[in-house]
Design a protein around this motif. Structure first.
Motif, PDB file in Angstrom:
ATOM      1  N   UNK A  37      90.457  60.778  61.740  1.00  0.00           N
ATOM      2  CA  UNK A  37      90.518  59.823  62.822  1.00  0.00           C
ATOM      3  C   UNK A  37      89.306  58.946  62.946  1.00  0.00           C
ATOM      4  N   UNK A  38      88.216  59.159  62.307  1.00  0.00           N
ATOM      5  CA  UNK A  38      87.022  58.386  62.278  1.00  0.00           C
ATOM      6  C   UNK A  38      86.950  57.572  60.959  1.00  0.00           C
ATOM      7  N   UNK A  39      85.932  56.889  60.614  1.00  0.00           N
ATOM      8  CA  UNK A  39      85.715  55.793  59.670  1.00  0.00           C
ATOM      9  C   UNK A  39      86.500  56.337  58.255  1.00  0.00           C
ATOM     10  N   UNK A  40      86.295  57.689  58.345  1.00  0.00           N
ATOM     11  CA  UNK A  40      86.774  58.008  56.895  1.00  0.00           C
ATOM     12  C   UNK A  40      88.252  57.883  56.469  1.00  0.00           C
ATOM     13  N   UNK A  41      88.920  57.986  57.872  1.00  0.00           N
ATOM     14  CA  UNK A  41      90.519  57.790  57.605  1.00  0.00           C
ATOM     15  C   UNK A  41      90.788  56.121  57.330  1.00  0.00           C
ATOM     16  N   UNK A  42      89.941  55.413  57.573  1.00  0.00           N
ATOM     17  CA  UNK A  42      90.025  53.938  56.977  1.00  0.00           C
ATOM     18  C   UNK A  42      89.787  53.676  55.490  1.00  0.00           C
ATOM     19  N   UNK A  43      89.149  54.693  54.982  1.00  0.00           N
ATOM     20  CA  UNK A  43      89.059  54.711  53.421  1.00  0.00           C
ATOM     21  C   UNK A  43      90.147  54.549  52.617  1.00  0.00           C
ATOM     22  N   UNK A  44      90.345  53.599  51.631  1.00  0.00           N
ATOM     23  CA  UNK A  44      91.571  53.697  51.043  1.00  0.00           C
ATOM     24  C   UNK A  44      91.457  54.412  49.583  1.00  0.00           C
ATOM     25  N   UNK A  45      92.386  54.656  48.866  1.00  0.00           N
ATOM     26  CA  UNK A  45      92.655  55.385  47.569  1.00  0.00           C
ATOM     27  C   UNK A  45      91.641  54.969  46.722  1.00  0.00           C
ATOM     28  N   UNK A  46      91.551  53.475  46.685  1.00  0.00           N
ATOM     29  CA  UNK A  46      90.813  52.789  45.433  1.00  0.00           C
ATOM     30  C   UNK A  46      89.203  53.089  45.568  1.00  0.00           C
ATOM     31  N   UNK A  47      88.891  53.051  47.209  1.00  0.00           N
ATOM     32  CA  UNK A  47      87.574  53.463  47.611  1.00  0.00           C
ATOM     33  C   UNK A  47      87.084  54.773  47.383  1.00  0.00           C
ATOM     34  N   UNK A  48      88.090  55.787  47.408  1.00  0.00           N
ATOM     35  CA  UNK A  48      87.865  57.230  47.343  1.00  0.00           C
ATOM     36  C   UNK A  48      87.300  57.515  45.709  1.00  0.00           C
ATOM     37  N   UNK A  49      88.289  56.840  44.870  1.00  0.00           N
ATOM     38  CA  UNK A  49      87.890  57.052  43.361  1.00  0.00           C
ATOM     39  C   UNK A  49      86.843  55.975  42.892  1.00  0.00           C
ATOM     40  N   UNK A  50      86.347  55.358  43.673  1.00  0.00           N
ATOM     41  CA  UNK A  50      85.278  54.160  43.177  1.00  0.00           C
ATOM     42  C   UNK A  50      83.797  54.457  43.907  1.00  0.00           C
ATOM     43  N   UNK A  51      83.842  55.699  44.702  1.00  0.00           N
ATOM     44  CA  UNK A  51      82.834  56.120  45.282  1.00  0.00           C
ATOM     45  C   UNK A  51      81.953  55.346  46.195  1.00  0.00           C
ATOM     46  N   UNK A  52      83.093  54.512  46.885  1.00  0.00           N
ATOM     47  CA  UNK A  52      82.710  53.233  47.795  1.00  0.00           C
ATOM     48  C   UNK A  52      83.286  53.778  49.430  1.00  0.00           C
ATOM     49  N   UNK A  53      83.887  54.813  49.572  1.00  0.00           N
ATOM     50  CA  UNK A  53      84.437  55.214  50.532  1.00  0.00           C
ATOM     51  C   UNK A  53      83.649  55.534  51.836  1.00  0.00           C
ATOM     52  N   UNK A  54      82.403  55.691  51.489  1.00  0.00           N
ATOM     53  CA  UNK A  54      81.535  55.927  52.859  1.00  0.00           C
ATOM     54  C   UNK A  54      81.452  57.411  53.013  1.00  0.00           C
ATOM     55  N   UNK A  55      81.894  58.310  52.249  1.00  0.00           N
ATOM     56  CA  UNK A  55      81.975  59.666  52.297  1.00  0.00           C
ATOM     57  C   UNK A  55      80.564  60.278  51.968  1.00  0.00           C
ATOM     58  N   UNK A  56      80.211  61.453  52.427  1.00  0.00           N
ATOM     59  CA  UNK A  56      79.022  62.082  51.846  1.00  0.00           C
ATOM     60  C   UNK A  56      79.224  62.446  50.492  1.00  0.00           C
ATOM     61  N   UNK A  57      78.412  62.590  49.363  1.00  0.00           N
ATOM     62  CA  UNK A  57      78.626  62.731  48.079  1.00  0.00           C
ATOM     63  C   UNK A  57      78.783  64.378  47.855  1.00  0.00           C
ATOM     64  N   UNK A  58      78.230  65.258  48.638  1.00  0.00           N
ATOM     65  CA  UNK A  58      78.360  66.663  48.320  1.00  0.00           C
ATOM     66  C   UNK A  58      78.438  67.333  49.930  1.00  0.00           C
ATOM     67  N   UNK A  59      78.672  68.500  49.888  1.00  0.00           N
ATOM     68  CA  UNK A  59      78.542  69.254  51.059  1.00  0.00           C
ATOM     69  C   UNK A  59      77.033  69.342  51.544  1.00  0.00           C
ATOM     70  N   UNK A  60      76.675  69.049  52.894  1.00  0.00           N
ATOM     71  CA  UNK A  60      75.103  69.077  53.120  1.00  0.00           C
ATOM     72  C   UNK A  60      74.450  70.603  52.802  1.00  0.00           C
ATOM     73  N   UNK A  61      73.206  70.445  52.601  1.00  0.00           N
ATOM     74  CA  UNK A  61      72.249  71.502  52.337  1.00  0.00           C
ATOM     75  C   UNK A  61      72.485  72.576  53.574  1.00  0.00           C
ATOM     76  N   UNK A  62      72.946  73.749  53.163  1.00  0.00           N
ATOM     77  CA  UNK A  62      73.386  74.828  54.058  1.00  0.00           C
ATOM     78  C   UNK A  62      74.589  75.232  54.289  1.00  0.00           C
TER      79      UNK A  62
END
Length: 635
Positions: free
Chosen positions: A114-139
């Protein structure tokens, strides 16, 4: 039992005959893969990999295939980020079928976002421009769940790094979400989709995203969990290289292939130091498509070199400039000596280009001479007339003279060669002394050259100076570009115990900093002047340094130049041949120590150039050298 043994022996014989046939095909087609082979053997021999394999195809015909160490045709291994390309192609097949759209937003399929991550497109998910974290945070638990549903459930609550489409950030979590969207669109799990759409049609019988074991980190990571064999992935590359067609069957539409290869970065911020800048010295920002890197693009922005490199070394690529594609299958065994597999493997397309270039050259004689101590020195020659020998600089090879070789061959028998320790010539042996000028003498003797003009730049200039000091009678003239005195003792001054300890400390520091980081420092030193980037020479200088084996900074080098010991030699020598000191205008303020030692020498300046004058301003370099040689001829 006897029958079984006979069967195994037969299989071994068949395989041996096959590999011999491949070798014969290389020779028959005029391709000499020695530089490629030596590079990979060096990696395996250094212990970076326990084994590796490489296959290269041109126009869909295999032109090279070889296995190193413990790798065999049946070897299967995890390929880390090389699986991103496979994942993107799988989703492209669903887009072709209309089950997904590249512009589908995450929230359409996963309403819990429901936040900004929901607005990302499939295109952005596969081009690393979705705004998502790259990996799970440390810990947090790493993304090694058994299903994409479980994986995505642990991504929902992570805060977005940026708004969609605003920043390129290479990673893996966004691709997990893309895979889950594919599962929801089809009602099948990811492995089923991949097998139906890509693996089975392409006869990739050993390739899977979900292995039979439950190794943490491999289930079922779209961005890094695939495993495959050499031939399997080559089938995939054949399909991509043929615009979606494999063995006459269409797997993906031409539109899908174009979309995957198109610039998908848009206006997103790309930080400096990304992969393409590091391996291609390119400051372009259009570096990524969908699941694949756009390593090079033509003037129209079309990708001409695409790839999907992995941190572990596996590296698939397609090079449209030569109609070749290849796959290097390997998984790093030891991270040592500053070796970085992610940044090392992409040298392979450049080496294959060299192979292709050599096969196309006409009227060029090439070969090796063997020195008295058993070293092999590679050379090329072209043209007729008085002999002219070109000597390259440190970290370069004979190709440094590409802008000069054909030019001078119009009037001279022009020879260029690789100094020992560079290019195709033999490597040094630590503790085994030799002299570059002696190798040059043996080259001339073997090629039956009584006298020659020498043109050397930087290290090549030092070699030319050394040769002048002891073999003036074999010279017609000598040109030292960026020539000076090498500020180190000669072979008459042995290494002291203190110097050896200091050198060992320097080597350990070099390894700690990393081979690539040190190469980049050297690259910056040659291509940045007064804080200004020399754009016109970035690529040729980087390609040379990138291909260089970097043996010298990793070992205690023998005394292979006269260095400062040449000073008394030149003072005693009456120089009777014409000598030219070529200096880039940018270096005109520096004191030249060679000129006072050769009073008869003529100094000439190259306009708009510095240390690498033959690359920075080849036209002025060529003209001034030719004017000098013509004046020598007319005397």
């Amino acid at each position: 039992m006897i029958k079984a043994v006979r069967y195994i022996v037969l299989l071994v014989l068949i395989q041996s005959m096959f590999l011999l046939a491949v070798g014969y095909a290389q020779s028959k087609n005029g391709y000499d893969f020695y530089p490629v082979n030596r590079k990979i053997q060096g990696w395996v021999g250094s212990g970076y990999y326990n084994g590796a394999s490489l296959m290269v195809a041109k126009n869909n015909q295999i032109i090279f295939e070889k296995y190193y160490g413990n790798y065999r045709p049946e070897t299967i291994t995890y390929i880390a980020s090389a699986g991103k390309w496979l994942a993107a192609a799988t989703i492209a097949a669903l887009v072709d079928e209309g089950k997904l759209s590249w512009n589908d937003k995450v929230i359409k399929w996963l309403p819990e976002f429901t936040d900004e991550k929901g607005e990302a497109t499939l295109r952005q998910l596969l081009s690393h421009t979705s705004g998502y974290p790259d990996y799970q945070p440390k810990g947090e638990r790493p993304d090694n769940y058994q299903t994409l549903k479980e994986s995505v459930a642990h991504i929902v609550s992570l805060p977005a790094d940026t708004l969609p489409g605003t920043k390129f950030k290479y990673g893996g979590l966004s691709m997990q979400v893309a895979g889950r969207m594919a599962e929801l669109a089809t009602g099948k799990n990811w492995e089923q989709i991949f097998q139906e759409k890509i693996a089975i049609p392409l006869l990739m019988k050993y390739t899977h995203f979900t292995p039979v074991d439950e190794t943490p980190g491999h289930n079922p990571m779209l961005a890094g969990g695939a495993r495959t064999s050499l031939q399997d992935y080559m089938n995939f590359l054949q399909m991509i290289a043929n615009d979606g067609v494999f063995n006459g069957s269409r797997i993906l539409s031409k539109q899908a292939i174009d979309e995957m290869q198109a610039n998908q970065i848009g206006n997103a911020l790309v930080n400096s130091g990304e992969f393409v800048e590091n391996v291609r010295a390119s400051l372009r920002k259009d570096i990524y498509g969908l699941g694949e890197w756009r390593e090079e693009a033509d003037k129209k922005g079309n990708a001409v070199l695409i790839s999907s490199p992995s941190w572990a070394g596996a590296y698939p690529w397609i090079d449209k400039t030569t109609n070749t594609y290849g796959f290097f299958l390997a998984r790093v065994a030891q991270m040592k000596n500053g070796f970085n597999p992610f940044l090392a493997s992409p040298v392979l397309p450049l080496l294959v280009r060299d192979v292709y270039k050599k096969a196309k050259e006409k009227n060029v004689k090439s070969g090796y001479i063997t020195t008295k101590d058993g070293a092999k020195i590679y050379y090329e020659e072209k043209g007729q007339g008085d002999p002219l020998i070109l000597i390259h600089g440190h970290s370069f090879d004979h190709q440094m003279w590409d802008n000069q070789f054909d030019f001078f061959a119009k009037n001279y028998r022009t020879i260029r060669y690789d100094l020992r320790g560079y290019g195709r010539s033999s490597m040094f042996e630590e503790g085994k002394p030799f002299m570059h000028q002696q190798d040059l003498l043996e080259l001339m003797n073997t090629l039956k050259i009584k006298k020659a003009h020498l043109v050397g730049l930087s290290l090549g200039g030092f070699v030319a100076t050394d040769f002048l000091a002891v073999h003036q009678n074999r010279l017609l003239s000598a040109t030292m570009a960026s020539g000076d005195i090498y500020n180190m003792p000669g072979p008459d001054v042995p290494w002291t115990a203190e110097e050896i300890l200091r050198r060992k400390a320097e080597i350990e520091n070099y390894k700690k900093q990393g081979i690539d980081a040190n190469k980049r420092k050297w690259f910056d030193a040659l291509t940045i002047r007064n804080s200004k980037v020399l754009e016109n020479i970035r690529r040729p200088v980087w390609d040379a340094i990138y291909k260089w084996d970097a043996w010298q900074p990793l070992h205690i080098e023998p005394r292979l130049l006269f260095g400062t010991s040449v000073i008394p030699m030149l003072k005693k020598l009456k120089v009777t041949i014409p000598v030219l000191i070529l200096t880039g205008e940018a270096d005109s303020g520096k004191q030249n120590k060679l000129l006072p030692l050769i009073p008869s020498a003529k100094q000439v300046f190259i306009k708009d150039a510095g240390h690498m004058s033959n690359l920075e301003n080849p036209n002025d370099f060529n003209r001034k050298v030719l004017d000098f040689l013509s004046s020598v001829h007319n005397k």
